[in-house]
Design an enzyme around this catalytic site. Structure first.
Site, PDB file in Angstrom:
ATOM      1  N   CYS A  99       9.845   4.070  11.475  1.00  0.00           N
ATOM      2  CA  CYS A  99      10.422   3.979  12.816  1.00  0.00           C
ATOM      3  C   CYS A  99      10.692   2.528  13.176  1.00  0.00           C
ATOM      4  O   CYS A  99       9.820   1.663  13.014  1.00  0.00           O
ATOM      5  CB  CYS A  99       9.475   4.587  13.834  1.00  0.00           C
ATOM      6  SG  CYS A  99       9.052   6.308  13.477  1.00  0.00           S
ATOM      7  N   THR A 140       2.736  -1.069  14.806  1.00  0.00           N
ATOM      8  CA  THR A 140       1.490  -1.184  14.048  1.00  0.00           C
ATOM      9  C   THR A 140       1.758  -1.656  12.625  1.00  0.00           C
ATOM     10  O   THR A 140       2.585  -1.082  11.925  1.00  0.00           O
ATOM     11  CB  THR A 140       0.781   0.191  13.990  1.00  0.00           C
ATOM     12  OG1 THR A 140       0.614   0.685  15.312  1.00  0.00           O
ATOM     13  CG2 THR A 140      -0.575   0.064  13.327  1.00  0.00           C
TER      14      THR A 140
END
Length: 196
Positions: A34, A39
């Protein structure tokens, strides 16, 4: 052995369990890429379940373990979940993109689909039931999530580093909740509080 990116103690910052003291077990890797992922989950250390439990139990008062990632379902299985529960006595929650079946014994499932439901050419979401559905809102048609059985529905503004875009995303998400009141707003309170 399980590939662990990090284990840390903090407050759950999002969704239904916001504010709950939790031990986070971040597993490495994800099957999606994505553009808005916030993260760094690719790195990791191979650890045995007893080694993981030893780190988790450095925080004995925490009532909840949150399995997160990346995508934790790539690594865990029934033995992992049941062993973790038995050796720690804690409740187990998972944050998943829903593209893999989950092992038994998980106490709380947060489904956060990052691909459309049933869209061709994307990794399909296979989960159809969860405790909470938490969607990063990018202006998508919310009716695609109607087939997901859940008690709680949350829309979360997409966080990006550009402050003006973040503000726009927040306003769009607030309006979406006003237009679709079956959803509730979820904020990343850990960002607001500047905690991990």
């Amino acid at each position: 052995m399980y590939k662990i990116n990090e284990i840390f103690y903090s407050l759950q910052g999002e969704g239904y369990n916001t504010g709950t003291a939790s031990v986070f077990i971040r597993l490495s890797g994800c099957n999606l890429h994505c553009a808005f992922c916030d993260t760094r989950h690719e790195e990791g250390t191979m650890m045995s379940l007893p080694e993981i439990v030893e780190q988790v139990m450095q925080f004995p008062k925490a009532p909840l373990i949150v399995l997160t990632g990346g995508e934790p379902s790539l690594w865990i299985d029934d033995d992992f979940v049941m062993g973790l529960k038995q050796m720690t006595g804690k409740r187990i929650a998972i944050e998943t993109n829903g593209t893999h079946p989950l092992p038994h014994g998980i106490d709380w499932v947060t489904l956060s689909p990052k691909t459309g439901i049933g869209d061709s050419g994307e990794v399909p979401v296979v989960l159809t039931h969860c405790d909470e559905l938490k969607v990063v809102y990018l202006g998508q048609d919310l009716s695609q999530y109607d087939r997901i059985e859940t008690t709680h529905r949350y829309l979360q503004p997409c966080w990006v580093s550009d402050e003006q875009q973040c503000c726009h995303n927040m306003q769009a998400t607030v309006q979406a909740v006003l237009d679709h009141p079956e959803w509730r707003l979820s904020l990343q309170t850990h960002r607001i509080l500047d905690i991990k």
